[in-house]
Motif scaffolding. Sequence first.
Motif, PDB file in Angstrom:
ATOM      1  N   MET A   1      -5.965 -27.485 -24.048  1.00 19.36           N
ATOM      2  CA  MET A   1      -4.535 -27.592 -24.288  1.00 19.36           C
ATOM      3  C   MET A   1      -4.044 -26.448 -25.179  1.00 19.36           C
ATOM      4  O   MET A   1      -3.002 -25.834 -24.914  1.00 19.36           O
ATOM      5  N   VAL A   2      -4.803 -26.184 -26.243  1.00 16.21           N
ATOM      6  CA  VAL A   2      -4.428 -25.098 -27.146  1.00 16.21           C
ATOM      7  C   VAL A   2      -4.444 -23.767 -26.408  1.00 16.21           C
ATOM      8  O   VAL A   2      -3.538 -22.937 -26.546  1.00 16.21           O
ATOM      9  N   ALA A   3      -5.479 -23.554 -25.587  1.00 12.48           N
ATOM     10  CA  ALA A   3      -5.591 -22.305 -24.834  1.00 12.48           C
ATOM     11  C   ALA A   3      -4.415 -22.130 -23.882  1.00 12.48           C
ATOM     12  O   ALA A   3      -3.872 -21.026 -23.739  1.00 12.48           O
ATOM     13  N   ALA A   4      -4.012 -23.225 -23.218  1.00  8.66           N
ATOM     14  CA  ALA A   4      -2.890 -23.157 -22.282  1.00  8.66           C
ATOM     15  C   ALA A   4      -1.592 -22.814 -23.012  1.00  8.66           C
ATOM     16  O   ALA A   4      -0.778 -22.031 -22.515  1.00  8.66           O
ATOM     17  N   CYS A   5      -1.405 -23.388 -24.197  1.00  9.88           N
ATOM     18  CA  CYS A   5      -0.191 -23.096 -24.969  1.00  9.88           C
ATOM     19  C   CYS A   5      -0.172 -21.641 -25.421  1.00  9.88           C
ATOM     20  O   CYS A   5       0.867 -20.972 -25.369  1.00  9.88           O
ATOM     21  N   GLU A   6      -1.327 -21.150 -25.863  1.00  9.89           N
ATOM     22  CA  GLU A   6      -1.394 -19.754 -26.303  1.00  9.89           C
ATOM     23  C   GLU A   6      -1.152 -18.792 -25.149  1.00  9.89           C
ATOM     24  O   GLU A   6      -0.469 -17.776 -25.302  1.00  9.89           O
ATOM     25  N   LYS A   7      -1.694 -19.133 -23.989  1.00  6.28           N
ATOM     26  CA  LYS A   7      -1.542 -18.272 -22.814  1.00  6.28           C
ATOM     27  C   LYS A   7      -0.085 -18.135 -22.404  1.00  6.28           C
ATOM     28  O   LYS A   7       0.381 -17.065 -22.010  1.00  6.28           O
ATOM     29  N   HIS A   8       0.669 -19.235 -22.503  1.00  8.72           N
ATOM     30  CA  HIS A   8       2.060 -19.241 -22.054  1.00  8.72           C
ATOM     31  C   HIS A   8       3.050 -19.152 -23.213  1.00  8.72           C
ATOM     32  O   HIS A   8       4.245 -19.350 -23.016  1.00  8.72           O
ATOM     33  N   HIS A   9       2.548 -18.883 -24.423  1.00  8.07           N
ATOM     34  CA  HIS A   9       3.386 -18.710 -25.608  1.00  8.07           C
ATOM     35  C   HIS A   9       4.284 -19.921 -25.860  1.00  8.07           C
ATOM     36  O   HIS A   9       5.490 -19.809 -26.083  1.00  8.07           O
ATOM     37  N   VAL A  10       3.654 -21.091 -25.783  1.00  8.35           N
ATOM     38  CA  VAL A  10       4.361 -22.357 -26.004  1.00  8.35           C
ATOM     39  C   VAL A  10       3.840 -22.990 -27.287  1.00  8.35           C
ATOM     40  O   VAL A  10       2.631 -23.008 -27.538  1.00  8.35           O
ATOM     41  N   LYS A  11       4.752 -23.506 -28.108  1.00  7.37           N
ATOM     42  CA  LYS A  11       4.341 -24.161 -29.343  1.00  7.37           C
ATOM     43  C   LYS A  11       3.776 -25.552 -29.042  1.00  7.37           C
ATOM     44  O   LYS A  11       4.304 -26.282 -28.207  1.00  7.37           O
ATOM     45  N   CYS A  12       2.729 -25.894 -29.735  1.00  7.32           N
ATOM     46  CA  CYS A  12       2.117 -27.217 -29.594  1.00  7.32           C
ATOM     47  C   CYS A  12       2.226 -27.929 -30.940  1.00  7.32           C
ATOM     48  O   CYS A  12       1.758 -27.416 -31.959  1.00  7.32           O
ATOM     49  N   ALA A  13       2.861 -29.084 -30.963  1.00  9.69           N
ATOM     50  CA  ALA A  13       3.055 -29.830 -32.210  1.00  9.69           C
ATOM     51  C   ALA A  13       2.460 -31.221 -32.092  1.00  9.69           C
ATOM     52  O   ALA A  13       2.552 -31.863 -31.039  1.00  9.69           O
TER      53      ALA A  13
END
Length: 201
Positions: A1-13
């Motif tokens: 999940m973290v990798a996917a957020c970093e790849k697409h420049h999406v914040k994860c909270a």
Amino acid sequence: MVAACEKHHVKCALAHQTRYSPRVKVLRELIREGKLGDIVELRGNGKEDPRGGGEDMMVLGTHIFDLMRHLVGDARWCFARINQNGKKALVSEAQQGKEPIGPILGDHITAQFGFDGLTLGTFFTHKAKVGAGKRYGMEIRGTKGIVQTGFVRSGSSTLTIGFIHPETAEVIRLWALDANLLHHTVEVTVWLDPKIGRAHV
């Protein structure tokens, strides 16, 4: 999940704010200082209201899971069973919940988690016919003491701490913190008199 957020420049909270409660801080210190002894079991319950089962677990159960990790570390293994209408749930029975959390499954879930050492965690949720909403919280059982955390309907939380008498194994209800103490400093000195089996505060 973290990798996917970093790849697409999406914040994860993560909205697991309960770990920042002053009551949880007290509880964590009790565990770290060994005042509860070895932690052998953590028992968590969802609200067990009409969302009981998959939706209850996804909406509220994750807070229980996060507290378990916060208090005793990451689980090493997990075993769970999901039932629907008294039988093993099938993937085809998954459906969207009332809240926007994606597909959910089951109206009765039991899960166990193995942590380091002797510690075992359990989580239980179902659609309760009696007492819905009253069991939401977690109990931490140690060899020297037991702590009950509760989250009541008003939005406040309670922390009840009891120590186990070293000779009689009797659980003595010691003290409780509730929402009214949120902005107060409370100092409590406690010791046990083994002759009469009572706690002095």
